[in-house]
Design a protein around this motif. Structure first.
Motif, PDB file in Angstrom:
ATOM      1  N   LEU A 126       0.834  -1.209   0.000  1.00 45.97           N
ATOM      2  CA  LEU A 126       0.000   0.000   0.000  1.00 45.97           C
ATOM      3  C   LEU A 126       0.867   1.257   0.000  1.00 45.97           C
ATOM      4  CD1 LEU A 126      -2.777   1.372   0.154  1.00 45.97           C
ATOM      5  CD2 LEU A 126      -2.661   1.142   2.650  1.00 45.97           C
ATOM      6  N   GLN A 127       1.940   1.206   0.777  1.00 48.18           N
ATOM      7  CA  GLN A 127       2.841   2.352   0.854  1.00 48.18           C
ATOM      8  C   GLN A 127       3.434   2.664  -0.530  1.00 48.18           C
ATOM      9  OE1 GLN A 127       5.948   1.726   3.739  1.00 48.18           O
ATOM     10  NE2 GLN A 127       6.028   3.893   4.285  1.00 48.18           N
ATOM     11  N   LYS A 128       3.837   1.632  -1.256  1.00 54.11           N
ATOM     12  CA  LYS A 128       4.395   1.825  -2.605  1.00 54.11           C
ATOM     13  C   LYS A 128       3.332   2.371  -3.561  1.00 54.11           C
ATOM     14  CE  LYS A 128       7.872  -1.810  -2.210  1.00 54.11           C
ATOM     15  NZ  LYS A 128       8.215  -3.197  -2.561  1.00 54.11           N
ATOM     16  N   GLN A 129       2.113   1.809  -3.453  1.00 57.33           N
ATOM     17  CA  GLN A 129       1.034   2.278  -4.318  1.00 57.33           C
ATOM     18  C   GLN A 129       0.710   3.750  -4.031  1.00 57.33           C
ATOM     19  OE1 GLN A 129      -1.888  -0.615  -3.182  1.00 57.33           O
ATOM     20  NE2 GLN A 129      -1.375  -2.040  -4.849  1.00 57.33           N
ATOM     21  N   GLN A 130       0.696   4.087  -2.740  1.00 63.34           N
ATOM     22  CA  GLN A 130       0.388   5.456  -2.345  1.00 63.34           C
ATOM     23  C   GLN A 130       1.482   6.421  -2.824  1.00 63.34           C
ATOM     24  OE1 GLN A 130      -2.710   6.080  -0.600  1.00 63.34           O
ATOM     25  NE2 GLN A 130      -2.146   8.006  -1.591  1.00 63.34           N
ATOM     26  N   ALA A 131       2.739   5.947  -2.771  1.00 62.54           N
ATOM     27  CA  ALA A 131       3.859   6.780  -3.251  1.00 62.54           C
ATOM     28  C   ALA A 131       3.708   7.039  -4.753  1.00 62.54           C
ATOM     29  CB  ALA A 131       5.181   6.092  -2.951  1.00 62.54           C
ATOM     30  N   GLN A 132       3.280   6.028  -5.495  1.00 65.55           N
ATOM     31  CA  GLN A 132       3.051   6.215  -6.933  1.00 65.55           C
ATOM     32  C   GLN A 132       1.957   7.256  -7.167  1.00 65.55           C
ATOM     33  OE1 GLN A 132       2.235   2.060  -8.081  1.00 65.55           O
ATOM     34  NE2 GLN A 132       3.844   2.285  -9.610  1.00 65.55           N
ATOM     35  N   ALA A 133       0.864   7.138  -6.398  1.00 56.19           N
ATOM     36  CA  ALA A 133      -0.249   8.083  -6.547  1.00 56.19           C
ATOM     37  C   ALA A 133       0.209   9.500  -6.197  1.00 56.19           C
ATOM     38  CB  ALA A 133      -1.425   7.653  -5.658  1.00 56.19           C
ATOM     39  N   ASP A 134       1.014   9.621  -5.137  1.00 57.90           N
ATOM     40  CA  ASP A 134       1.527  10.943  -4.740  1.00 57.90           C
ATOM     41  C   ASP A 134       2.394  11.535  -5.846  1.00 57.90           C
ATOM     42  OD1 ASP A 134       0.203  10.639  -2.356  1.00 57.90           O
ATOM     43  OD2 ASP A 134       1.997  10.112  -1.180  1.00 57.90           O
ATOM     44  N   GLY A 135       3.193  10.655  -6.507  1.00 57.81           N
ATOM     45  CA  GLY A 135       4.042  11.114  -7.611  1.00 57.81           C
ATOM     46  C   GLY A 135       3.222  11.724  -8.742  1.00 57.81           C
ATOM     47  N   TYR A 136       2.107  11.086  -9.076  1.00 57.80           N
ATOM     48  CA  TYR A 136       1.231  11.629 -10.120  1.00 57.80           C
ATOM     49  C   TYR A 136       0.682  12.988  -9.696  1.00 57.80           C
ATOM     50  CZ  TYR A 136       1.058   7.404 -13.020  1.00 57.80           C
ATOM     51  OH  TYR A 136       1.381   6.363 -13.858  1.00 57.80           O
ATOM     52  N   GLN A 137       0.260  13.074  -8.425  1.00 58.70           N
ATOM     53  CA  GLN A 137      -0.342  14.318  -7.947  1.00 58.70           C
ATOM     54  C   GLN A 137       0.680  15.455  -7.914  1.00 58.70           C
ATOM     55  OE1 GLN A 137      -2.077  12.875  -4.311  1.00 58.70           O
ATOM     56  NE2 GLN A 137      -4.032  12.414  -5.300  1.00 58.70           N
ATOM     57  N   LYS A 138       1.952  15.150  -7.545  1.00 60.12           N
ATOM     58  CA  LYS A 138       2.993  16.178  -7.518  1.00 60.12           C
ATOM     59  C   LYS A 138       3.253  16.723  -8.926  1.00 60.12           C
ATOM     60  CE  LYS A 138       5.489  14.677  -3.433  1.00 60.12           C
ATOM     61  NZ  LYS A 138       6.662  13.985  -2.918  1.00 60.12           N
ATOM     62  N   ARG A 139       3.123  15.849  -9.908  1.00 64.84           N
ATOM     63  CA  ARG A 139       3.330  16.273 -11.287  1.00 64.84           C
ATOM     64  C   ARG A 139       2.055  16.865 -11.882  1.00 64.84           C
ATOM     65  NH1 ARG A 139       5.845  11.155 -11.286  1.00 64.84           N
ATOM     66  NH2 ARG A 139       4.250  10.278 -12.656  1.00 64.84           N
ATOM     67  N   LYS A 140       1.059  17.039 -11.016  1.00 66.75           N
ATOM     68  CA  LYS A 140      -0.227  17.611 -11.413  1.00 66.75           C
ATOM     69  C   LYS A 140      -0.903  16.799 -12.525  1.00 66.75           C
ATOM     70  CE  LYS A 140       0.598  22.166  -9.730  1.00 66.75           C
ATOM     71  NZ  LYS A 140       0.619  21.913  -8.354  1.00 66.75           N
ATOM     72  N   ARG A 141      -0.774  15.467 -12.362  1.00 64.27           N
ATOM     73  CA  ARG A 141      -1.405  14.566 -13.315  1.00 64.27           C
ATOM     74  C   ARG A 141      -2.453  13.733 -12.569  1.00 64.27           C
ATOM     75  NH1 ARG A 141       3.052  11.452 -16.630  1.00 64.27           N
ATOM     76  NH2 ARG A 141       1.187  10.823 -17.761  1.00 64.27           N
ATOM     77  N   ALA A 142      -3.445  13.288 -13.298  1.00 67.72           N
ATOM     78  CA  ALA A 142      -4.504  12.461 -12.695  1.00 67.72           C
ATOM     79  C   ALA A 142      -3.953  11.075 -12.359  1.00 67.72           C
ATOM     80  CB  ALA A 142      -5.678  12.336 -13.660  1.00 67.72           C
ATOM     81  N   VAL A 143      -4.352  10.583 -11.190  1.00 69.07           N
ATOM     82  CA  VAL A 143      -3.948   9.227 -10.795  1.00 69.07           C
ATOM     83  C   VAL A 143      -4.742   8.237 -11.644  1.00 69.07           C
ATOM     84  CG1 VAL A 143      -3.836   7.569  -8.891  1.00 69.07           C
ATOM     85  CG2 VAL A 143      -3.488  10.007  -8.432  1.00 69.07           C
ATOM     86  N   PRO A 144      -4.054   7.297 -12.314  1.00 71.05           N
ATOM     87  CA  PRO A 144      -4.785   6.337 -13.164  1.00 71.05           C
ATOM     88  C   PRO A 144      -5.828   5.545 -12.370  1.00 71.05           C
ATOM     89  CG  PRO A 144      -2.418   6.168 -13.530  1.00 71.05           C
ATOM     90  CD  PRO A 144      -2.620   7.079 -12.350  1.00 71.05           C
TER      91      PRO A 144
END
Length: 197
Positions: A126-144
């Motif tokens: 979950l931590q890895k998945q959440q980090a991926q989602a945070d990465g998308y949000q930091k780049r101002k992109r929609a989380v898939p």
């Protein structure tokens, strides 16, 4: 004329269908049935058409609910007698109860340990998945959507594991309670056995 005869016949059949039937045990130990209660017999029960007893201990006619309640009480009493017999046949000392309890607790503890290890692995995922989602949000992109779905499923898996661990902890408490209740009952039964007759 035939209508009158038919009416009389129907009345007779209806009357006999609702006629009282009685059940008792004769002096030879044989069960007897009759439409009239015998004289000189103390324990006579009224029965229905299927031979089921309709009257209670006080001689009152029982409803189906009352009969079901009496039957349930008899089953409960038989189950208690069976449990008492099993306790006396299975255990010779209070220490044997403790040994059985400890084995059961060890099995439950092993299950808890297994679930805790699994939870740790799932939490890391979950931590890895959440980090991926945070990465998308930091780049101002929609989380898939598929990543959001994975995160949701992983959270659900953690919740299921937590529920299982909680149930296992409750089971440990129940094992303790059952053991103490069984020890108490066994001691009571042993004391009764040792009373002078």
């Amino acid at each position: 004329m035939s209508r009158l005869l038919l009416s009389l016949l129907l009345c007779f059949v209806a009357g006999s269908a609702f006629a009282k039937m009685y059940r008792w045990v004769d002096e030879k130990g044989q069960v007897q049935y009759s439409d009239k209660p015998p004289s000189g017999v103390q324990k006579v029960s009224e029965v229905d058409r299927n031979g089921r007893v309709r009257t209670g201990p006080d001689g009152q006619i029982m409803t189906d609910d009352e009969r079901a309640k009496v039957d349930a009480e008899k089953r409960k009493q038989l189950e208690l007698e069976r449990r008492d017999k099993a306790l006396l046949q299975t255990y010779n000392s209070l220490e044997e109860f403790d040994a059985r309890r400890d084995l059961q607790l060890d099995a439950v503890k092993a299950g808890i340990t297994s679930n805790e290890m699994r939870r740790k692995t799932v939490a890391e995922r979950l931590q890895k998945q959440q980090a991926q989602a945070d990465g998308y949000q930091k780049r101002k992109r929609a989380v898939p959507d598929d990543l959001n779905s994975e995160i949701e499923l992983t959270r659900k898996e953690i919740a299921d594991i937590d529920r299982n661990i909680a149930k296992q902890k409750e089971e440990m408490d129940l094992v303790q309670q059952r053991t103490e209740a069984d020890k108490k009952r066994w001691s009571e039964l042993k004391a009764k056995q040792n009373q002078p007759r």
